[in-house]
Design an enzyme around this catalytic site. Structure first.
Site, short mmCIF file in Angstrom:
data_model
loop_
_atom_site.label_atom_id
_atom_site.label_comp_id
_atom_site.label_asym_id
_atom_site.label_seq_id
_atom_site.Cartn_x
_atom_site.Cartn_y
_atom_site.Cartn_z
N ASN A 28 0.82 -1.22 0.00
CA ASN A 28 0.00 0.00 0.00
C ASN A 28 0.86 1.27 0.00
OD1 ASN A 28 0.60 -1.04 2.61
ND2 ASN A 28 -0.96 0.25 3.58
N GLU A 59 0.20 5.22 0.75
CA GLU A 59 -0.79 6.18 1.23
C GLU A 59 -0.46 7.62 0.84
OE1 GLU A 59 -2.43 3.53 4.95
OE2 GLU A 59 -1.31 5.36 5.41
N CYS A 70 -4.06 0.83 -2.53
CA CYS A 70 -3.86 -0.39 -1.74
C CYS A 70 -2.83 -1.30 -2.40
CB CYS A 70 -5.18 -1.15 -1.63
SG CYS A 70 -6.52 -0.26 -0.82
N GLU A 128 -3.07 -4.37 -3.29
CA GLU A 128 -3.61 -5.18 -4.38
C GLU A 128 -3.58 -4.43 -5.71
OE1 GLU A 128 -4.93 -4.52 -1.46
OE2 GLU A 128 -6.16 -6.16 -0.67
N CYS A 175 -10.22 -4.85 0.42
CA CYS A 175 -11.36 -3.94 0.48
C CYS A 175 -12.18 -4.08 -0.79
CB CYS A 175 -10.90 -2.50 0.69
SG CYS A 175 -10.36 -1.64 -0.82
N CYS A 204 -10.60 -2.87 -4.09
CA CYS A 204 -9.61 -3.77 -4.68
C CYS A 204 -10.27 -5.01 -5.29
CB CYS A 204 -8.57 -4.16 -3.63
SG CYS A 204 -7.48 -2.78 -3.25
ZN ZN Z 1 -8.09 -2.00 -1.16
#
Ligand code: ZN
Ligand code: ZN
Ligand code: ZN
Ligand code: ZN
Lengths: 163, 163, 163, 163
Positions: free
Chosen positions: B54, B56, B65, B67, B100, B103
């Site tokens: 990830n 940010e 993220c 993924e 999430c 993703c």
């Molecule tokens: Zn995600």
């Protein structure tokens, strides 16, 4: 000679290489929805060129741009703020296009205000290139230092998780 | 033997390698805001392992993220729908966490319903791994085939009050 | 009678109203890029209907979906987790379409697993409606409780902001 | 008098009202992750004030900013490009903060280059307000007119390796 002149710290040769690489990166774009290919190449101080292209999604907001794919790879490879010398972006528009605001924000986390962004039109070519700095493209930017310390925020606001 | 048994088409050895690689990928996370490291590794039919972590941003919604970093790299490398055998995700939560919804949607563009998602908790380890398929994690998904042809849409709605 | 039967706690009349309202919401969509109009209506326990439509952007990933416009308005109006009785979504596809994964994730912050999502096709009509719960659409979801406490994360990982 | 002087077409009274409204909007923020409350108010040519606040998510990238909640509501209410006179943003930072790049991009779809963005610090107050235009905050922006016609794109690139 021309090739020794520096534009934002880049030689003409480096701009030529960036132009070629981001134009080449466009070929990997997955953009069945917009049909608009974008390629991006980052140059690090360590001399690495790291590229990306846009990856779209049937739910348009879920897709991502070339700049974020390239920077995501670069950060995953261990590069951090201060490691980048230049950003280059090529698109399928005839004139050089700039990164969208979301990408300017994503790049800004890792690129200082003086990092040049080289923008390249459809047909590439050094002569058609436009260069602006990160600071010019995202003035008064919102960055890590814009967020007050958590302890201070906890006092000021409530921001609480309800429910 | 155990190692020849297949879980969603993966051998125990492959699950072990995926578990190790996505756990290792966590180390590259840039997450000064959440402090929550996530690593992701994709396995392609051609045998490539492609990872991400990830990344940010001070403006939280602009971050991405693990993924999507991994899949962005994979798509840029030329992989497309049908090329993926498995997705693996490790986080800093004690129990295995799922990707999430954003993703799941991003992955779904390139992964069929039967692609397994291997979820790994903080301490890794084959025994603690949870596996679900893409179809189980994103049932009734919205994909490329959900969008009617443009010509049909142009007739049905208007959708284009450009200012 | 039919109208007193409850589907996930909704009367047929309420489903009818939700269907009509989210279909009507589609008319406000700004979607010059996809031409795909989506409308969403939320029903709160207090009896309020709050709607939204998709708002696209020239940079496709920057746009937003109908569900997030509706929920953004609802949260701004003061609604929080536990306040929602139902979500309804209508699109320009002939068959009922489901929310994208990103919207499922956004909704999930405020809707429990048992909140029904009413999906409506192009031509509306109660008979053509498909209903699934949030838990069915986003199983094993990643929610607020999935994030370990910050103090714990600070110890486990490093996640540090590099310079 | 001062109150009749115009700053980017706004009277001091209007700036005062915008400042008060976006500061008030902060109170509705849902920001358990950043604890950083943001409020935004739009003023339309028709005299409407439309507000929003940030709505965060356990998956940080899925959350949305105050500016996009406000503009999402405004577009859903029927406002389009050319309808906006001003944007105002208040945060919990002591000094006025600017919108993130993603929000600048979202707003730009509907606001011309000369639309003023009024930025307000934690303690509000007319004297502490900073004003910049959209054109100043997002120079060389990527907008609807940056995308070449689809027919042209279909010829230039391929962009559609659907799997
Ligand atoms: Zn995600
Ligand atoms: Zn972008
Ligand atoms: Zn959506
Ligand atoms: Zn923002």
């Amino acid at each position: 000679t021309d090739s020794s002149a520096l534009i934002h710290g880049l030689t003409a040769e480096e701009i030529g290489t960036l132009t070629a690489k981001c134009t080449e990166a466009k070929a990997a774009a997955y953009c069945p929805y917009s049909l608009f290919r974008v390629g991006c190449t980052l140059l690090t101080h360590s001399g690495a060129f790291i590229s990306g292209a846009n990856v779209e999604n049937a739910s348009y907001p879920v897709g991502t741009c070339a700049e974020r794919v390239a920077m995501g790879s670069a950060v995953f490879a261990g590069h951090r703020r201060g490691d980048f010398r230049a950003v280059a972006v090529a698109t399928d528009a005839p004139e050089p296009s700039s990164p969208c605001g979301m990408c300017r924000q994503f790049l800004r986390e890792f690129c200082g205000e003086d990092v040049p962004v080289v923008m390249v039109g459809r047909d590439g070519g050094e002569g058609r290139v436009v260069v602006r700095t990160m600071g010019e493209l995202l003035p008064m930017s919102f960055g890590p230092e814009s967020l007050p310390p958590r302890e201070e925020l906890a006092k000021v606001g409530e921001g609480r998780r309800k429910g």
